[in-house]
Motif scaffolding. Structure first.
Motif, PDB file in Angstrom:
ATOM      1  N   VAL A  76     -29.560   1.167 -12.388  1.00 33.40           N
ATOM      2  CA  VAL A  76     -29.439  -0.009 -11.524  1.00 33.40           C
ATOM      3  C   VAL A  76     -30.809  -0.673 -11.434  1.00 33.40           C
ATOM      4  CG1 VAL A  76     -28.989  -0.865  -9.193  1.00 33.40           C
ATOM      5  CG2 VAL A  76     -27.522   0.915 -10.164  1.00 33.40           C
ATOM      6  N   THR A  78     -32.830  -3.951  -9.598  1.00 33.79           N
ATOM      7  CA  THR A  78     -32.754  -4.967  -8.556  1.00 33.79           C
ATOM      8  C   THR A  78     -34.151  -5.490  -8.265  1.00 33.79           C
ATOM      9  OG1 THR A  78     -31.896  -5.457  -6.347  1.00 33.79           O
ATOM     10  CG2 THR A  78     -33.017  -3.347  -6.651  1.00 33.79           C
ATOM     11  N   MET A  81     -34.941  -4.014  -2.196  1.00 33.78           N
ATOM     12  CA  MET A  81     -33.963  -3.331  -1.369  1.00 33.78           C
ATOM     13  C   MET A  81     -34.114  -3.740   0.092  1.00 33.78           C
ATOM     14  SD  MET A  81     -33.854   0.466  -3.074  1.00 33.78           S
ATOM     15  CE  MET A  81     -35.628   0.614  -3.227  1.00 33.78           C
ATOM     16  N   ASN A  86     -28.604  -6.974  -0.844  1.00 28.50           N
ATOM     17  CA  ASN A  86     -28.991  -6.093  -1.940  1.00 28.50           C
ATOM     18  C   ASN A  86     -28.833  -4.622  -1.558  1.00 28.50           C
ATOM     19  OD1 ASN A  86     -29.574  -8.172  -3.659  1.00 28.50           O
ATOM     20  ND2 ASN A  86     -31.728  -7.658  -3.940  1.00 28.50           N
ATOM     21  N   SER A  87     -29.305  -4.266  -0.370  1.00 31.48           N
ATOM     22  CA  SER A  87     -29.236  -2.863   0.035  1.00 31.48           C
ATOM     23  C   SER A  87     -27.789  -2.388   0.139  1.00 31.48           C
ATOM     24  CB  SER A  87     -29.973  -2.647   1.360  1.00 31.48           C
ATOM     25  OG  SER A  87     -29.364  -3.376   2.412  1.00 31.48           O
ATOM     26  N   ILE A  90     -26.355  -2.040  -3.441  1.00 30.85           N
ATOM     27  CA  ILE A  90     -26.877  -0.841  -4.091  1.00 30.85           C
ATOM     28  C   ILE A  90     -26.195   0.404  -3.548  1.00 30.85           C
ATOM     29  CG2 ILE A  90     -28.925   0.610  -4.351  1.00 30.85           C
ATOM     30  CD1 ILE A  90     -30.547  -2.042  -4.288  1.00 30.85           C
ATOM     31  N   THR A  93     -22.709   0.655  -4.860  1.00 32.70           N
ATOM     32  CA  THR A  93     -22.701   0.986  -6.279  1.00 32.70           C
ATOM     33  C   THR A  93     -22.970   2.473  -6.494  1.00 32.70           C
ATOM     34  OG1 THR A  93     -23.445  -1.248  -6.871  1.00 32.70           O
ATOM     35  CG2 THR A  93     -23.795   0.491  -8.495  1.00 32.70           C
ATOM     36  N   LEU A 106     -32.461   4.266 -10.196  1.00 40.60           N
ATOM     37  CA  LEU A 106     -32.734   2.933  -9.663  1.00 40.60           C
ATOM     38  C   LEU A 106     -34.165   2.524  -9.982  1.00 40.60           C
ATOM     39  CD1 LEU A 106     -31.991   0.492  -7.791  1.00 40.60           C
ATOM     40  CD2 LEU A 106     -32.830   1.883  -5.894  1.00 40.60           C
ATOM     41  N   THR A 108     -36.830  -0.975  -9.417  1.00 38.75           N
ATOM     42  CA  THR A 108     -37.019  -2.277  -8.785  1.00 38.75           C
ATOM     43  C   THR A 108     -37.969  -3.108  -9.623  1.00 38.75           C
ATOM     44  OG1 THR A 108     -36.735  -1.279  -6.589  1.00 38.75           O
ATOM     45  CG2 THR A 108     -37.744  -3.461  -6.689  1.00 38.75           C
TER      46      THR A 108
END
Length: 342
Positions: A76, A78, A81, A86-87, A90, A93, A106, A108
């Motif tokens: 993932v 992004t 977060m 978004n948080s 996530i 997901t 994850l 970022t």
């Protein structure tokens, strides 16, 4: 020298046969579940996963990767977060992936740029993931600023214009239209809008729908006040709007900016909803605890996360992209922050 303490028998690791015995299925069924195959009925797969947890069975991921070419891990990417949307996406997901027996790695991206996102995707690709979900709020894809590795299963969440990828998003325009129509339907002559940043696809979609809805009703849209998703930006714009007695209705592009605007209205002595009605977007957990409780647009982040994982696993297992947009409906939740104009 043995590592087993004297007097204690070595403990054998649970096997697929142990799992099959507890689940009441054939060992081949356990193997299919462990390898992430989708030929097992969902009820059976859940029973096998429960049996794995009960006996403490851990699939040999290295052996599975050699046998199937899959690693049991989804990536993932992004930007941040920190934002509520978004948080929540996530978290949804990750939960959906775990339910399917996958772990999640994850990363970022360091900044809102196509190059940073592409770099994060490339780093994940090298870490042996089966596919990647890109939660990209910024309008990178529609402008061609984002180039991702060909052949890698990818699903994009929360971004428009990505016809070359499977995209999952909430109905941003539909939610903004419901919010604006609600306020007009109460009798407000116009609706002011505190928008999200112009780099955000969702903010742009909500703003355009707000503007189109007003024009369809024969109302000339007032100027847009652009925020940055934070309650502080909502507060600053709320202070400006509170000084105008003609302002009777505000639609904020997220609940946090709506909260900031409500604080500014309270401080200016403008009652909610007696003097000014306020609508937000997201339906965050605390929105019903605002004073007054906030009328807002509900997004089903759990469904967005589920569809992201579902779409990615389809590409992984069938080696073909669905190349279509999956839109999750939004709904207006009416609470006490809206009423007919005083």
């Amino acid at each position: 020298m043995s590592d087993v303490p004297p007097g204690r028998k070595p403990r054998n690791r649970p096997s697929m046969i142990d799992v099959a015995r507890v689940a009441g299925v054939a060992p081949i069924t356990v193997s299919r579940v462990a390898n992430g195959q989708d030929t097992v009925q969902e009820a059976t797969r859940q029973r096998v996963l429960a049996a794995m947890a009960q006996v403490g069975y851990q699939p040999n991921t290295a052996a599975r990767a050699l046998a199937t070419g899959r690693f049991g891990t989804l990536g993932v990417v992004t930007f941040t977060m920190a934002s509520y949307g978004n948080s929540r996406t996530i978290a949804a997901t990750v939960a959906a992936a775990e339910k399917q027996g996958y772990s999640v790695t994850l990363l970022t991206a360091r900044s809102v740029s196509g190059g940073e996102v592409a770099d994060a995707v490339e780093r994940l690709h090298k870490q042996a993931v089966d596919g990647i979900i890109v939660i990209v709020e910024a309008r990178l894809i529609e402008g061609g600023a984002l180039s991702l590795p060909p052949g890698l299963p990818i699903v994009v969440a929360d971004s428009g214009g990505a016809s070359q990828y499977c995209v999952v998003d909430s109905d941003q325009a539909g939610g903004a239209r419901q919010a604006t129509e609600h306020l007009l339907g109460l009798g407000h002559r116009t609706v002011w809008h505190i928008a999200g940043p112009g780099t955000s696809f969702s903010a742009t979609a909500r703003e355009e729908a707000w503007r189109d809805t007003l024009r369809s009703a024969g109302v000339q849209p007032p100027r847009v006040l652009v925020g940055d998703w934070t309650n502080h930006s909502g507060y600053l714009h709320g202070r400006e709007l509170a000084r105008d007695p003609d302002v009777t209705a505000i639609f904020a592009a997220n609940d946090q900016m709506a909260l900031g605007a409500m604080r500014a209205l309270h401080e200016a002595g403008r009652s909610i909803p007696g003097d000014v009605s306020v609508v937000g977007f997201d339906d965050m957990e605390d929105s019903d605890s605002f004073w007054p409780p906030l009328t807002t647009v509900h997004q089903s982040f759990d469904e967005v996360g589920r569809l992201c994982v579902e779409g990615l696993l389809h590409e992984i297992r069938h080696d073909t992209g669905q190349l279509r947009t999956r839109i999750v409906p939004t709904s207006l939740v009416v609470r006490q922050s809206t009423a007919p104009p005083g």
